[in-house]
Enzyme design. Sequence first.
Site, PDB file in Angstrom:
ATOM      1  N   SER A   1       0.836  -1.195   0.000  1.00 33.49           N
ATOM      2  CA  SER A   1       0.000   0.000   0.000  1.00 33.49           C
ATOM      3  C   SER A   1       0.868   1.240   0.000  1.00 33.49           C
ATOM      4  CB  SER A   1      -0.891   0.001   1.242  1.00 33.49           C
ATOM      5  OG  SER A   1      -0.091   0.219   2.385  1.00 33.49           O
ATOM      6  N   LYS A   2       0.210   2.351  -0.188  1.00 36.17           N
ATOM      7  CA  LYS A   2       0.877   3.654  -0.225  1.00 36.17           C
ATOM      8  C   LYS A   2       1.798   3.866   0.979  1.00 36.17           C
ATOM      9  CE  LYS A   2      -0.260   6.069  -3.805  1.00 36.17           C
ATOM     10  NZ  LYS A   2       0.873   6.042  -4.700  1.00 36.17           N
TER      11      LYS A   2
END
Length: 432
Positions: free
Chosen positions: A200-201
């Site tokens: 994820s980011k």
Amino acid sequence: MSVRVRFAPSPTGKLHVGSARTALFNWLFARHEQGTFILRIEDTDQKRSNPEFLKDIYASLEFLGIKADEGPLFQSQRMAVYQEHAQRLLKEGKAVQRDGAVMFPVSPQQVTFKDLLRGDITVDTTLFENLVLMKSDGTPTYNFACVVDDALMKISHVIRGDDHIANTPKQVVLYRAMDFPLPVFAHIPLIVGADRARLSKRFGATSVDEYRQVGYLPDAFFNYLALLGWAPGGNREMVPPSEIIQLFDLTRVRKAAAQFDQRKLDWLNSQYIKQTPPAKLAELLAERLIAKGLLPTSYDRTWLTRVAAVVQDRMRVLEDIEEEHVFFFQDPPEYQAEAVAQHVRRDGVAAHLLALRERLSGLANFETATVEEATRAFVAEQGLQPKELIHPIRVAVTGRAVSPPLFETMSIIGKEKVLRRLEYAGTQLVAG
Ligand code: GLU
């Protein structure tokens, strides 16, 4: 049976690294089996689909060298097809209309499908609810459109992320209801970050485009993604794309989640950069440098090839050129404070730098050997240790404590600029 696979992204975000790997595995399988790779855009959700994301998907696939043999096909242009099949199921009494939607009542049964990585999987349908085929707004659900398209496009192997594994038994029920032959499924594990959570980011870059921008080379990124969860055997890590196509074996993809290893990617990229012929590397660097305004479009190719040759063993990503080697293209926009304090702001250094400047200004050429000889002679005459002057010169010329070999660097930067920087260091930098 001829192999037909598809990659079916929804243009609702930039192409994620995990999706890129799914695309890559499909494409590799198709290439290896001399099959057909189809690109299908799942854009039935017009509110969430965005042409910018579609462009990003195309660009990212192109970056990886993945070309579709068929498509792109757009689900948004196939609404009549889904309608027709929904009507058929209604007519056959297999589906019912409810509040404007078309529902498929699922009868209790066991469904079994073949997963290439996990073997046969059997699921009891009482675990899931009745299926919506068409929503009341007239658009199909993912499961319905997917089955209709996979069947009509004669997809032989559905290779997708294992986040879809719960959808597959529902789709199998629909295949049966519509008398479509079942494809083989392969659910490939997700990519997780260092924390073992889905990439994820929070973890860093997640889209292929971000990696492209930082300066990962297509072949390095391809190599890395292909070997993420699959291994060609023999402990090999650096395997060029052409060989990966030959060796690829879908059944040997590991079932466990693949952990993204930034350091390994960096290492691979540095290896690919090292292997790139300097003239070719210069072209890649030029693209970035021109875009950043650090190089004129009419740049000197021979000169930039020299720069490429001297930096290429020291680079992790192409971005390093503007982050760590910008002094080749402009006077140092900043000087490392610690390096200045340690090497430049010392008694006698200013005078030495200015005297050396005088000496170098008299040189008839500025080739590496000439610069080195003149500098070493000067150092000896002054009764200095080489390092007493080499470090200050390096900081004066590059702004940094570490750089590629100094004399070659000076030669590449050129006489006029080197003299200017020595003067600046000898008059301004010493004073702070
Ligand atoms: N559009 C779906 C996705 O991007 C496709 C899943 C599939 O391959 O069936 O997740």
